[in-house]
Enzyme design. Structure first.
Site, short mmCIF file in Angstrom:
data_model
loop_
_atom_site.label_atom_id
_atom_site.label_comp_id
_atom_site.label_asym_id
_atom_site.label_seq_id
_atom_site.Cartn_x
_atom_site.Cartn_y
_atom_site.Cartn_z
N GLU A 247 -10.91 5.57 27.28
CA GLU A 247 -9.79 6.22 27.98
C GLU A 247 -10.33 7.06 29.13
OE1 GLU A 247 -7.64 8.24 24.84
OE2 GLU A 247 -6.14 6.67 24.92
N GLU A 252 -5.02 4.58 29.30
CA GLU A 252 -4.52 5.18 28.06
C GLU A 252 -4.38 4.05 27.03
OE1 GLU A 252 -3.69 8.50 27.45
OE2 GLU A 252 -3.15 7.97 25.39
N HIS A 322 11.65 10.87 47.43
CA HIS A 322 10.78 10.39 48.51
C HIS A 322 10.69 11.37 49.68
CE1 HIS A 322 9.77 6.39 47.12
NE2 HIS A 322 10.99 6.30 46.65
N CYS A 324 8.82 10.01 52.17
CA CYS A 324 8.42 8.99 53.15
C CYS A 324 9.65 8.24 53.68
CB CYS A 324 7.46 8.00 52.51
SG CYS A 324 8.26 6.98 51.26
N CYS A 359 5.42 8.96 46.49
CA CYS A 359 6.07 10.28 46.42
C CYS A 359 6.16 10.80 44.98
CB CYS A 359 7.41 10.21 47.13
SG CYS A 359 7.19 9.81 48.89
ZN LIG Z 1 7.95 7.65 49.11
#
Ligand SMILES: [Zn+2]
Length: 617
Positions: A247, A252, A322, A324, A359
């Site tokens: 891990e 995981e 977001h 972006c 994001c």
């Molecule tokens: Zn984004």
């Protein structure tokens, strides 16, 4: 039947029930509406069970959290753990909502008999919830038992103590800390969000490694990630085969029993996907034992389809914010790797690859609350992020006052007050001129000449005050954006060094109640001082109502000071308190007055600056 009457009232008045309450001063009608309203509140709040207490004497936003078991031992002994958890959650949400809404009081009915705050305390689980939320609990909360009721006094949230704009119970933004998944606390979330905002979501592109990088005998995380990628791309696995990697930040490994597989995956996915997406992407493998040997889970095709569906739905539901332009969805791939034992298929390994997101990916909505439209509501992730990230945008949204629309202020005592500060023009009471300034002068002269007895009354009231200002207005309610009550002669706000601010209401109508009016005005004043004026210290606004008879006699109709008790710290006022309160009052000025103030300051600055310029030349 009752609901039908309420509907009628709403239609006639064109307003919400909460607002009707403050319009009608008749006690019986108020009681009726209040009863129906509380019922409605409980219905809409559903499981949450937090209602606004409209029956209170406090000039505060009071949230009723119902019956609660209190005391360290009593809470420990609670058999119903679910109930205990729910009580804790309700109280925490109520505290959070009040912190974010200018402060207030939480009222709980004590469930257990013979409870004593002095002897039993509150309960460790509740204390822990408070300290998780607050930088220093005593700065924000005061506790008080009053008979069978328990009150928590909540001060407004303040930017200075934490550099965060709002209080948050949980960001629900997860990150990967080497081999564990952790929720970001509010400060870490702020750093994370600011970074995303600064880069506009572009920081997720990984840097290209130089091709000439020397390969010696070093092991680093990227090796494990590459091995996990190879493993993910395999089509066949062997039973009891051992993994070549462990891990890490990017990997995981889980082993769930087949019977609980679906449920467990549904439970963990939001946190793991949020953590991988917010950190650096990664892999989740299910179906390996503790020795990192491939075991696989037995499954039919229909179950695999179901697992795939659960994965898709679960990831699809995660809130993403977001910064972006592209606003891409969460990039992931879910696979089932076949496990063979001596050539025959014996099970599957669930393999999920999550790419790093551009994001912010939440496991669920952030857990942060406020009071909006007379209801305790969670902030949406968009609202929460705006208040977290936008340092220019101070959280100013006030719980909408129950006194309806905001008419444009006609008379403004604040303007006169500020004028007075620059160019002193105040009325001096005979014998008290050293102690008390009454502003504005013209209004005071008018009032005192028209109403015999008022000046004498003020002199008596101010007798015990060492130093302070009394700011008169035809209607403080109107000045604060609430409705005017034309039966009120005038209001006056006392700010002094000796006691909390007092809002006086004077009227000339006998047999009429003005408690609702004055309570609402004082409550709104306190909230505006905190949310707009920036005064976030512990403060209470007391109210006092006087009847002036046409013959010049005066009588006190209502004195809040005799009705309610606040914690000791709410009564502490000093010369600094007065100064800070005055500054906060000037901040809740309407715009045109601020311009006036600005011009005055500018002129002052200009006069000071001139000699400096001359000197520089
Ligand atoms: Zn984004």
């Amino acid at each position: 039947m009752a609901m039908k009457i309420m509907e009628k009232i709403r239609n006639v008045f064109h307003c919400e029930a909460e607002r009707i309450l403050y319009v009608c001063e008749s006690q019986s009608l108020r009681n009726f509406i209040r009863k129906e309203l509380l019922l409605g509140n409980c219905l809409t709040a559903g499981k949450m069970n937090i209602s606004i207490d409209l029956d209170t004497n406090y000039a505060e936003l009071v949230l009723n959290v119902g019956r609660v078991t209190l005391g360290e031992n009593n809470r420990k002994k609670m058999k119903d753990r679910q109930l205990s958890k729910q009580q804790n959650e309700n109280i925490s949400r109520a505290v959070c909502a009040l912190l974010n809404s200018g402060g207030g009081v939480i009222k709980a009915e004590v469930e257990n008999e013979d409870y004593s705050y002095k002897k039993d305390g509150i309960g460790l689980d509740l204390e822990n919830s408070f300290s998780d939320m607050l930088p220093f609990v005593p700065n924000f909360l005061d506790f008080m038992q009053n008979g069978n009721y328990f009150h928590i006094f909540v001060k407004s949230w303040s930017l200075e103590t934490s550099s965060l704009q709002i209080a948050t119970l949980s960001s629900n933004l997860y990150k990967r800390d080497v081999t564990s998944v952790k929720v970001m606390n509010a400060s870490a979330a702020l750093e994370f969000l600011k970074d995303k905002e600064k880069t506009g979501g572009r920081a997720y592109l990984r840097p290209k490694l130089p091709t000439t990088r020397v390969c010696v005998d070093v092991q680093e995380e990227s090796n494990m990630e590459a091995l996990a990628a190879d493993f993910f791309n395999r089509t066949e696995l062997n039973y009891k085969e051992k993994l070549t990697f462990t891990e890490s930040t990017h990997v995981e490994i889980k082993n769930f029993s087949t019977t609980k597989l679906l449920q467990r995956i549904r439970e963990i996915l939001p946190q793991y996907v949020s953590a991988f997406a917010n950190t650096d992407g990664g892999y989740l493998f299910v179906g390996l034992n503790e020795d990192k040997e491939i075991i696989g889970f037995k499954s039919e095709n229909s179950c695999l389809t179901k697992l795939e569906e659960v994965t898709k739905n679960s990831i699809g539901k995660l809130p993403v914010h977001h910064f972006c332009m592209e606003k891409g969805t969460i990039d992931y791939l879910c696979k089932f790797l076949r496990v063979y034992d001596k050539g025959s298929l014996c099970g599957y390994v669930y393999a999920l690859r999550v790419e790093r997101s551009c994001c912010a990916v939440f496991a669920k909505k952030p857990d942060s609350w406020h009071v909006k439209d007379n209801r305790v509501e969670p902030l949406t992730e968009k609202e929460w992020i705006q208040f977290m990230v936008d340092s220019e945008r101070v959280y100013k949204e006030l719980p909408s006052p129950a006194g309806t629309s905001s008419p444009v202020s006609q008379s403004c005592p604040l303007r006169e007050y500020i004028n007075f500060k620059i160019q002193p023009r105040s009325y001096h009471l005979p014998g008290l001129s050293e102690k008390i300034t009454c502003t504005p002068e013209t209004l005071c002269r008018n009032l005192f000449s028209q109403h015999e007895g008022l000046e004498q009354l003020i002199c008596e009231e101010m007798g015990s005050v060492t130093k302070g200002s009394l700011i008169f207005s035809r209607s403080w309610s109107l000045d604060l954006g609430l409705q005017e009550n034309n039966k009120v002669l005038c209001d006056a706000l006392l700010i002094s060094q000796d006691k909390p601010p007092v809002l006086y209401t004077f009227h000339m109508v006998q047999d009429e109640e003005f408690k609702g009016y004055s309570t609402q005005t004082a409550q709104t004043l306190k909230q505006k001082l905190a949310k707009i004026g920036g005064y976030t210290e512990k403060v209470c606004v007391m109210t006092k109502i006087f009847y002036l008879s046409p013959e010049g006699k005066t009588s006190c109709q209502y004195d809040l000071n005799l009705q309610v008790i606040y914690p000791e710290s709410y009564y502490r006022t000093t010369a600094q308190t007065v100064k800070d309160l005055e500054e906060a009052l000037s901040n809740i000025l309407p715009k045109e007055n601020q311009i006036f103030l600005f011009v005055c300051l500018f002129i002052l600055f200009f006069h000071c600056a001139r000699p400096v310029c001359f000197f520089l030349r």
